[in-house]
Design an enzyme around this catalytic site. Structure first.
Site, PDB file in Angstrom:
ATOM      1  N   ASN A 390       0.835  -1.204   0.000  1.00  0.00           N
ATOM      2  CA  ASN A 390       0.000   0.000   0.000  1.00  0.00           C
ATOM      3  C   ASN A 390       0.865   1.247   0.000  1.00  0.00           C
ATOM      4  O   ASN A 390       1.773   1.382   0.825  1.00  0.00           O
ATOM      5  CB  ASN A 390      -0.926   0.020   1.217  1.00  0.00           C
ATOM      6  CG  ASN A 390      -2.103  -0.917   1.063  1.00  0.00           C
ATOM      7  OD1 ASN A 390      -2.065  -1.836   0.247  1.00  0.00           O
ATOM      8  ND2 ASN A 390      -3.147  -0.712   1.858  1.00  0.00           N
ATOM      9  N   GLU A 391       0.578   2.151  -0.947  1.00  0.00           N
ATOM     10  CA  GLU A 391       1.231   3.456  -0.988  1.00  0.00           C
ATOM     11  C   GLU A 391       0.357   4.427  -0.192  1.00  0.00           C
ATOM     12  O   GLU A 391      -0.706   4.849  -0.641  1.00  0.00           O
ATOM     13  CB  GLU A 391       1.400   3.919  -2.436  1.00  0.00           C
ATOM     14  CG  GLU A 391       2.319   3.036  -3.271  1.00  0.00           C
ATOM     15  CD  GLU A 391       3.789   3.204  -2.911  1.00  0.00           C
ATOM     16  OE1 GLU A 391       4.122   4.135  -2.132  1.00  0.00           O
ATOM     17  OE2 GLU A 391       4.607   2.411  -3.408  1.00  0.00           O
ATOM     18  N   LEU A 392       0.819   4.758   1.001  1.00  0.00           N
ATOM     19  CA  LEU A 392       0.021   5.507   1.964  1.00  0.00           C
ATOM     20  C   LEU A 392       0.046   7.006   1.679  1.00  0.00           C
ATOM     21  O   LEU A 392       1.057   7.539   1.225  1.00  0.00           O
ATOM     22  CB  LEU A 392       0.549   5.243   3.374  1.00  0.00           C
ATOM     23  CG  LEU A 392       0.681   3.763   3.753  1.00  0.00           C
ATOM     24  CD1 LEU A 392       1.397   3.623   5.084  1.00  0.00           C
ATOM     25  CD2 LEU A 392      -0.678   3.073   3.790  1.00  0.00           C
TER      26      LEU A 392
END
Length: 594
Positions: A390-392
């Site tokens: 996940n790219e937060l």
């Protein structure tokens, strides 16, 4: 006594003594300094621990010492739910902490289906550590009054490693850096051959504690002050004159080679290009280090995963962009993902898009770029583990609507002005630069643009945690659903067992089955009679089966499908009571008797 009398005569010492006594009385009596509220003063908000044993403020970031302290407190507060271990050491000798979270009173943790979570492989992508750690905290603090969490930890085990790049995390936090760098670790580099290591990276030239931007007035410049917000710089059109030129990131050419901020960053290795699947050398894949697992942190994670074949699902946390990513990283590996596995990935990730507003489910090579030697690919292609990255953080979270992803656009400046009260910006100020002369220094601080502002940190941590829990929930859950006996005559019995899997994930991904990464599942019949034959049933209605000629008591099954079942049967001579046991590395162990 003489010394004490001498001290009493001095008013300054007497004041200090009285202050200490007064402070101790306050702490011991009312508890005001220890606990802000008493349990009877609070009202539970749905979905949040009401009186946590471990009090953590989730609107800020913690360095390695802070993470270590929180991990130790969780393990000490919940010995039946959390065990803390170091799975290895970083390059500089920091512990890589792992919290194992499960109900240790229910079953063997090593045989439960496992979910692995880590964060912060890139040093500037800091919030992954908080998101991973929040998951450990929430699971332990919610266990006491949340039935779903109780059932989850009875069935599953979570292995949570908050940061797998602790050296560079501390360097990013405590040393001069920008919000976008460094991504790597802290292995010493002397790129310019002057005998000094990392000496010409980022210089806080005006000593304000921030690395921002430099600009210089120029009547023929290509930039001008944004009329909507004087803090922002916008590029002028081809027929328009600007007022400024941008000189880049704040810094000085310390070694006189004509370049600013280059030493330590000309070659910046990328720890997410160091994994043992699809690895390519640096001249092909920029950022690759010496060879796969050449970095001690990645090697420690690899060895931990290899020792825990029960890990069926994994999650890594990066930033930024608001993305739920799956592999492959390179187009060459498209064939490793077949329709069965993609269906599992799609189902879980689509739920993730619901749980985390503003996040999009994407495929790395197809929707972003090619990346080789990534953690995502090694976990899935190398170990058969369903894994997301996940790219937060996404600008969507600023105003809960689609916005540009450029941190220097007006949306970001508006957000900083009205919601952060300009706390994220360093005002432009004049500075006499030794190379550039009179310039101005200012711009966004490193804690905004990629990192969550404090008040949004806990909210997004909770949503990403919920996605990880949903992912972990759908690791296999097996049940001996049915045991039947049929009399064949002459003292022979046919014993049939149906094993069901009520979750999305099979006990072996297709990649696992294809490459025989993990051993088959074992289904064993225990009885006082003699087991003559054992077989896997392909079609129960048509009585089509394949006999296993060796060791008929324990039938080897290649896979138990998600939301599916397998049927096996034995021919038994004599006997009576039957016990059927299932032993699956990623599906756990179950048994039933009849």
């Amino acid at each position: 006594m003489k010394g004490m009398k001498a001290d009493i005569k001095k008013p300054k010492h007497m004041k200090q003594f009285i202050l200490k006594i007064f402070t101790s009385i306050l702490v011991l009596s009312s508890g005001m300094y220890v606990q802000a509220q008493q349990p009877n003063q609070v009202f539970k908000a749905a979905g949040s621990p009401v009186n946590p044993k471990v009090t953590v403020t989730w609107n800020r970031y913690y360095d390695h010492a802070g993470i270590s302290e929180i991990c130790k407190k969780i393990a000490a507060a919940y010995p039946d739910l959390a065990k803390l271990q170091s799975i290895g050491k970083s390059y500089e000798g920091r512990d890589l902490w792992c919290l194992t979270i499960t109900d240790f009173k229910k079953g063997n943790a090593d045989t439960k289906p496992g979910m692995y979570i880590d964060g912060n492989i890139h040093s500037n992508e800091i919030q992954g550590a908080e998101f991973a750690l929040y998951t450990a905290w929430y699971l332990t603090e919610s266990f006491g009054d949340t039935k779903f969490i109780q059932e989850l930890l009875e069935d599953k085990v979570f292995y949570i490693v908050p940061t797998i790049n602790p050296d560079a995390r501390d360097s990013y936090m405590h040393k001069p850096n920008t919000g976008s760098s460094p991504r790597s670790g802290v292995i010493p580099v002397d790129n310019d051959g002057d005998g000094l290591v990392n000496e010409d990276s980022y210089d806080d030239i005006n000593k304000d504690g921030h690395i921002t931007m430099m600009r210089r007035k120029n009547p023929n410049g290509r930039w001008k002050v944004d009329p909507k917000d004087p803090r922002n710089m916008i590029q002028v059109g081809p027929d328009e004159k600007g007022d400024y030129e941008l000189l880049g990131i704040e810094g000085i050419d310390n070694d006189g080679d004509g370049r600013v901020n280059e030493d330590g960053y000309t070659f910046e290795y990328d720890p997410n290009r160091d994994w043992g699947w699809g690895w390519q050398p640096n001249y092909i894949q920029n950022g690759a280090y010496k060879y796969p697992f050449s970095l001690p942190e990645n090697r420690a994670v690899m060895e931990f995963v290899m020792k825990h074949p029960n890990i069926a699902a994994a999650q890594s946390f990066h930033n930024a962009g608001g993305m739920i990513l799956r592999g492959p990283g390179g187009q060459e590996d498209v064939g490793t993902y077949n329709a069965q596995d993609i269906a599992v990935y799609d189902a879980i990730a689509k739920k993730g898009e619901e749980l985390i507003p503003g996040y999009k489910y994407l495929v790395v090579y197809k929707d972003l770029y090619s990346a080789y030697g990534g953690e995502l690919d090694w976990f899935y292609a190398g170990r058969g583990i369903y894994t997301y990255s996940n790219e937060l953080w996404t600008p969507f979270l600023m105003y809960m609507r689609d916005a540009t992803r450029d941190p220097f656009d007006n949306a970001s400046f508006s957000f900083d002005r009205y919601l952060l009260f300009q706390d994220a910006f360093v005002p432009w100020a004049e500075y006499d630069h030794p190379q550039y002369g009179k310039i101005e220094v200012g711009g966004m601080k490193k804690n905004f643009g990629r990192a969550h502002p404090g008040f949004l940190l806990e909210s997004d941590a909770h949503r990403n945690m919920a996605f990880s829990i949903y992912h972990g929930f759908h690791t296999p859950k097996l049940e001996v659903f049915e045991i039947t006996e049929k009399d064949l005559g002459d003292g022979l019995k046919e014993v049939t067992a149906v094993i069901t899997n009520s979750r999305l994930m099979p006990t072996h991904s297709s990649q696992d089955v294809k490459n025989k990464i993990e051993r088959p599942d074992y289904i064993t019949l225990t009885t006082s009679g003699k087991i003559i034959s054992g077989m896997v049933v392909e079609n129960r209605d048509l009585n089509l089966s394949t006999e296993q000629e060796q060791n008929p008591a324990t039938i080897e099954v290649a896979n138990i499908p998600g939301l599916g079942s397998v049927t096996v049967k034995w021919i038994v001579q004599g006997g009576g009571k039957y016990t059927v046991s299932v032993d699956s590395k990623k599906g756990g162990t179950v048994s039933a008797s009849k």
